[in-house]
Design an enzyme around this catalytic site. Structure first.
Site, PDB file in Angstrom:
ATOM      1  N   ARG A 258       0.884  -1.162   0.000  1.00  0.00           N
ATOM      2  CA  ARG A 258       0.000   0.000   0.000  1.00  0.00           C
ATOM      3  C   ARG A 258       0.919   1.209   0.000  1.00  0.00           C
ATOM      4  O   ARG A 258       1.760   1.359   0.886  1.00  0.00           O
ATOM      5  CB  ARG A 258      -0.900  -0.025   1.234  1.00  0.00           C
ATOM      6  CG  ARG A 258      -1.880   1.149   1.333  1.00  0.00           C
ATOM      7  CD  ARG A 258      -1.337   2.220   2.246  1.00  0.00           C
ATOM      8  NE  ARG A 258      -2.332   3.258   2.558  1.00  0.00           N
ATOM      9  CZ  ARG A 258      -2.051   4.389   3.183  1.00  0.00           C
ATOM     10  NH1 ARG A 258      -0.816   4.649   3.578  1.00  0.00           N
ATOM     11  NH2 ARG A 258      -2.991   5.269   3.438  1.00  0.00           N
ATOM     12  N   LEU A 259       0.773   2.066  -0.995  1.00  0.00           N
ATOM     13  CA  LEU A 259       1.678   3.193  -1.202  1.00  0.00           C
ATOM     14  C   LEU A 259       1.064   4.446  -0.609  1.00  0.00           C
ATOM     15  O   LEU A 259       0.044   4.948  -1.087  1.00  0.00           O
ATOM     16  CB  LEU A 259       1.934   3.370  -2.700  1.00  0.00           C
ATOM     17  CG  LEU A 259       2.414   2.102  -3.430  1.00  0.00           C
ATOM     18  CD1 LEU A 259       2.308   2.267  -4.933  1.00  0.00           C
ATOM     19  CD2 LEU A 259       3.838   1.762  -3.024  1.00  0.00           C
ATOM     20  N   ASP A 260       1.681   4.964   0.431  1.00  0.00           N
ATOM     21  CA  ASP A 260       1.130   6.080   1.190  1.00  0.00           C
ATOM     22  C   ASP A 260       1.119   7.375   0.381  1.00  0.00           C
ATOM     23  O   ASP A 260       2.120   7.738  -0.244  1.00  0.00           O
ATOM     24  CB  ASP A 260       1.949   6.274   2.475  1.00  0.00           C
ATOM     25  CG  ASP A 260       1.427   7.405   3.335  1.00  0.00           C
ATOM     26  OD1 ASP A 260       0.295   7.298   3.826  1.00  0.00           O
ATOM     27  OD2 ASP A 260       2.151   8.413   3.493  1.00  0.00           O
ATOM     28  N   HIS A 263      -0.060  11.235  -3.943  1.00  0.00           N
ATOM     29  CA  HIS A 263      -0.163  12.589  -4.508  1.00  0.00           C
ATOM     30  C   HIS A 263       0.982  13.480  -4.035  1.00  0.00           C
ATOM     31  O   HIS A 263       1.187  14.562  -4.594  1.00  0.00           O
ATOM     32  CB  HIS A 263      -1.510  13.223  -4.140  1.00  0.00           C
ATOM     33  CG  HIS A 263      -1.888  13.058  -2.707  1.00  0.00           C
ATOM     34  ND1 HIS A 263      -2.509  11.929  -2.228  1.00  0.00           N
ATOM     35  CD2 HIS A 263      -1.717  13.871  -1.638  1.00  0.00           C
ATOM     36  CE1 HIS A 263      -2.719  12.056  -0.930  1.00  0.00           C
ATOM     37  NE2 HIS A 263      -2.237  13.224  -0.552  1.00  0.00           N
ATOM     38  N   GLU A 297      -2.679   5.097  -2.113  1.00  0.00           N
ATOM     39  CA  GLU A 297      -3.536   6.034  -1.399  1.00  0.00           C
ATOM     40  C   GLU A 297      -3.405   7.372  -2.108  1.00  0.00           C
ATOM     41  O   GLU A 297      -2.310   7.913  -2.232  1.00  0.00           O
ATOM     42  CB  GLU A 297      -3.119   6.201   0.061  1.00  0.00           C
ATOM     43  CG  GLU A 297      -4.033   7.185   0.791  1.00  0.00           C
ATOM     44  CD  GLU A 297      -3.398   7.849   2.007  1.00  0.00           C
ATOM     45  OE1 GLU A 297      -4.146   8.433   2.801  1.00  0.00           O
ATOM     46  OE2 GLU A 297      -2.157   7.787   2.150  1.00  0.00           O
ATOM     47  N   PHE A 324     -15.972   7.202  -0.644  1.00  0.00           N
ATOM     48  CA  PHE A 324     -16.947   6.261  -0.087  1.00  0.00           C
ATOM     49  C   PHE A 324     -16.998   6.417   1.435  1.00  0.00           C
ATOM     50  O   PHE A 324     -18.062   6.498   2.036  1.00  0.00           O
ATOM     51  CB  PHE A 324     -16.587   4.824  -0.470  1.00  0.00           C
ATOM     52  CG  PHE A 324     -17.721   3.850  -0.280  1.00  0.00           C
ATOM     53  CD1 PHE A 324     -18.490   3.453  -1.366  1.00  0.00           C
ATOM     54  CD2 PHE A 324     -18.032   3.330   0.966  1.00  0.00           C
ATOM     55  CE1 PHE A 324     -19.547   2.562  -1.199  1.00  0.00           C
ATOM     56  CE2 PHE A 324     -19.073   2.451   1.149  1.00  0.00           C
ATOM     57  CZ  PHE A 324     -19.840   2.058   0.053  1.00  0.00           C
ATOM     58  N   HIS A 325     -15.819   6.443   2.058  1.00  0.00           N
ATOM     59  CA  HIS A 325     -15.770   6.617   3.513  1.00  0.00           C
ATOM     60  C   HIS A 325     -16.424   7.925   3.938  1.00  0.00           C
ATOM     61  O   HIS A 325     -17.258   7.951   4.850  1.00  0.00           O
ATOM     62  CB  HIS A 325     -14.328   6.603   4.023  1.00  0.00           C
ATOM     63  CG  HIS A 325     -14.207   7.048   5.448  1.00  0.00           C
ATOM     64  ND1 HIS A 325     -14.103   8.385   5.795  1.00  0.00           N
ATOM     65  CD2 HIS A 325     -14.238   6.359   6.623  1.00  0.00           C
ATOM     66  CE1 HIS A 325     -14.058   8.495   7.109  1.00  0.00           C
ATOM     67  NE2 HIS A 325     -14.124   7.279   7.637  1.00  0.00           N
ATOM     68  N   HIS A 390      -6.801   3.880   9.837  1.00  0.00           N
ATOM     69  CA  HIS A 390      -5.955   4.574  10.818  1.00  0.00           C
ATOM     70  C   HIS A 390      -6.081   6.089  10.700  1.00  0.00           C
ATOM     71  O   HIS A 390      -6.093   6.796  11.704  1.00  0.00           O
ATOM     72  CB  HIS A 390      -4.502   4.148  10.639  1.00  0.00           C
ATOM     73  CG  HIS A 390      -3.855   4.682   9.408  1.00  0.00           C
ATOM     74  ND1 HIS A 390      -3.952   4.056   8.180  1.00  0.00           N
ATOM     75  CD2 HIS A 390      -3.125   5.806   9.180  1.00  0.00           C
ATOM     76  CE1 HIS A 390      -3.307   4.757   7.278  1.00  0.00           C
ATOM     77  NE2 HIS A 390      -2.784   5.824   7.849  1.00  0.00           N
ATOM     78  N   GLN A 392      -8.682   7.993   9.369  1.00  0.00           N
ATOM     79  CA  GLN A 392      -9.993   8.558   9.673  1.00  0.00           C
ATOM     80  C   GLN A 392     -10.363   8.414  11.143  1.00  0.00           C
ATOM     81  O   GLN A 392     -11.195   9.156  11.651  1.00  0.00           O
ATOM     82  CB  GLN A 392     -11.061   7.914   8.774  1.00  0.00           C
ATOM     83  CG  GLN A 392     -10.764   8.018   7.287  1.00  0.00           C
ATOM     84  CD  GLN A 392     -10.519   9.448   6.812  1.00  0.00           C
ATOM     85  OE1 GLN A 392     -10.994  10.414   7.404  1.00  0.00           O
ATOM     86  NE2 GLN A 392      -9.758   9.592   5.731  1.00  0.00           N
TER      87      GLN A 392
END
Length: 606
Positions: A258-260, A263, A297, A324-325, A390, A392
């Protein structure tokens, strides 16, 4: 281009040392046990290297630059004495892998569970997670995603302040403990992903700039100067981070990354760093015969990340979808501060259910600009959604979880919404049993000035909250108590509602795995919202059957007529007594009507 950097243990007490330091006039490796300083040789690309005999695995070392200052290895695999001290030689062959038959799995088949190693168990180690695999298997999860584990200051941290991207956090169990966990996961049929941070490094113990231009002042991120992905000498910096990503996949057998905050990976070159990373990962797949996934992300809602190379895309397998969240969270809680002001409409939730992106080229009042592009044509498995993660949870001042913010019934409604939606679901550790222990922001820095800056920065960020909550107690990020309070409470089975919501999650995951909600993946799915009644109705069908979900976010029950009660099969009802509700399913199907109580969901097939 592209030397193997770090201290590579070849075997027979022989180590190949290599570090990139293009401007250094001299560079030596200093071995702690003998206090020997051995000169390395520089090539025309700025790499200093040498094969050295009589160096055992476990040897501590540093690099001495220009016959003066000594620093840890920027590609260190182990920092047993902390971020400011000696690096340690690691022999990867010391672990005998048992997962040779494991080939990975597609993102479309993943049910992801995000874990912070330090707070997931009382011991807070890699190996302690193994004892919880029974729970996760029973829940229906098949993929674990670890928050960042690269060596950070102290023993407690979220991981985003890591300064040694190659080193597995020593207080979690280091290289050995991590490999045991991954082997155990694969033995049990679990995939395991790692959250990696390639947009910045933490401030404490960050010596990488002593070696070369790893950062550039051309661009700035929220954490300072950007990592140098497109400025002078950037080829070698890119290699540093791409080799790191491939190391986690090849040497540690992770199934993906998972790439933080991609952007903030700023690259205006002809081939973006993310595309190069994706291509190199493809090459590794061909070499190993295993499937790897890369998940970004991003808050840009840009399908370029996940589009195929042939369409000018970067070819990543997936991306997190904040829309969505945010849509679900605002409807459930009524919160509208900050970026939440852009959400809160039932029509937006309907849009998110159909296509993941709400902001697909429409204007954002919070950002004061148009955001996103059209996701049509992308498959649902390109998008990872959640109701908690983590960020949100932990980036709220007090770190409240959903279970503290909304009613028991709304918790079930939220779970059903995410798990019946057509995208890849991700749970945040503990949400499946309604954990109420807060997940708060914590650090363990050694620099008092840095600690003070973090404390004051955190308070300033939440000034608005203190104005409206004068009795709120600031959770000090540096305090060990803040960390301890964030640990999961595994005694949840003593509480009836927690057991009931766990059972509800298990049933939803079982149904999803069985394909019960697959019709919702159809691009022609119909999603209608009633803003006044706070109702979302989703329906889809084929030649054989149809499925309908009625999601009632309102405070009143909702009813509609049904023509053929006998051919209607209820897949799940959150109001069912077995899930802690007040109704038997039969009570909801009376007098030619179907009724959904307030704050409840009913999904049925006809």
């Amino acid at each position: 281009m592209g030397k193997k950097i770090g201290a590579v243990y070849i075997g027979h007490k022989k180590v190949e040392f290599c570090v990139w330091a293009p401007f250094a006039k001299s560079l030596e490796v200093v071995l702690k046990n003998t206090q020997k300083a051995i000169a390395l040789t520089k090539d025309d690309q700025g790499y200093w290297s040498k094969s050295i005999n009589d160096v055992e695995s476990g040897t501590l070392y540093k690099y001495r630059l220009n016959e003066q200052d000594e620093f840890p290895d920027p590609a260190s695999l182990s920092q047993p004495e902390g971020v400011n001290s000696w690096s340690r030689v690691v022999d990867h062959s010391a672990h005998s892998w048992k997962d040779n038959s494991w080939k990975g799995r597609e993102l479309s088949d993943m049910y992801i569970y995000e874990v912070h190693v330090g707070t997931f168990t009382s011991a807070g180690t890699f190996e302690a997670i193994i004892d919880k695999l029974d729970h996760l298997e029973e829940l229906g999860i098949n993929t674990i995603e670890l928050m960042p584990i690269s060596q950070f200051p102290g023993k407690r941290n979220w991981g985003y302040d890591g300064v040694y991207p190659y080193a597995a956090q020593d207080s979690y169990g280091g290289v050995s403990g991590l490999k045991k966990l991954i082997d155990a996961c694969h033995d049990r049929g679990f995939s395991i992903l790692l959250d990696v941070v390639y947009n910045h490094l933490g401030p404490e113990g960050n010596y990488i700039s002593q070696y070369g231009p790893y950062f550039t002042d051309k661009y700035h991120t929220p954490w300072g100067s950007a990592i140098n992905f497109d400025d002078e000498y950037s080829d070698f910096v890119r290699h540093h981070f791409i080799q790191n990503a491939l190391m986690w996949l090849e040497d540690f057998h992770f199934d993906g990354l998972r790439l933080d905050a991609v952007h903030e990976i700023i690259d205006r070159g002809a081939k973006h760093f993310l595309k190069e990373l994706s291509e190199k990962t493809d090459e590794l797949e061909a070499k190993t015969g295993k499937k790897y996934v890369l998940i970004a992300e991003s808050d840009l809602n840009d399908t370029k990340l996940i589009k195929d190379y042939s369409e000018g895309g970067f070819g990543l397998e997936g991306q997190w979808v904040d829309d969505f969240h945010h849509s679900l969270h605002t409807i459930l809680t009524g919160e509208d501060a900050g970026y939440y002001v852009d959400f809160g409409k039932m029509e937006y939730l309907a849009k998110a259910f159909k296509q993941a992106f709400i902001y697909d080229g429409i204007y954002s009042s919070f950002r004061k600009r148009t955001v996103g592009n059209d996701p049509q044509g992308m498959t649902p498995s390109n998008f990872v959604i959640c109701i908690q993660n983590h960020d949100q949870v932990g980036n709220r001042l007090l770190g409240e979880r959903m279970a503290e913010l909304v009613s028991f019934e709304k918790q079930k409604l939220a779970a059903a919404t995410i798990l019946s939606a057509p995208f890849v679901p991700m749970l945040f550790m503990g949400e499946e049993f309604g954990e109420k222990n807060r997940f708060q922001y914590f650090i363990s820095h050694n620099d008092p000035d840095l600690v003070k800056a973090v404390q004051e920065g955190r308070k300033k960020e939440f000034e608005y909250f203190f104005h409206s909550h004068s009795d709120a107690v600031f959770p000090d990020p540096q305090a060990e108590e803040t960390f301890k309070n964030s640990k999961l409470n595994w005694d949840f089975k003593q509480e009836e509602q927690k057991s009931q919501i766990l059972g509800f999650y298990k049933e939803l995951l079982k149904l999803k795995k069985q394909g019960a909600f697959d019709l919702f993946k159809d691009q022609n799915v119909n999603a209608e919202a009633d803003e006044e009644k706070k109702i979302l109705i989703v329906s889809a069908g084929d030649d054989n059957s149809a499925i309908t979900g009625i999601y009632n976010f309102g405070s009143s029950s909702y009813s509609e007529e049904i023509s053929d009660k006998d051919n209607l099969q209820v897949l799940i009802s959150s109001a069912d007594k077995k899930w802690g509700g007040e109704k038997e399913v039969e009570d909801l199907l009376n007098s030619g009507k179907i009724t959904v109580p307030a704050e409840a969901v009913l999904i049925f097939r006809s």
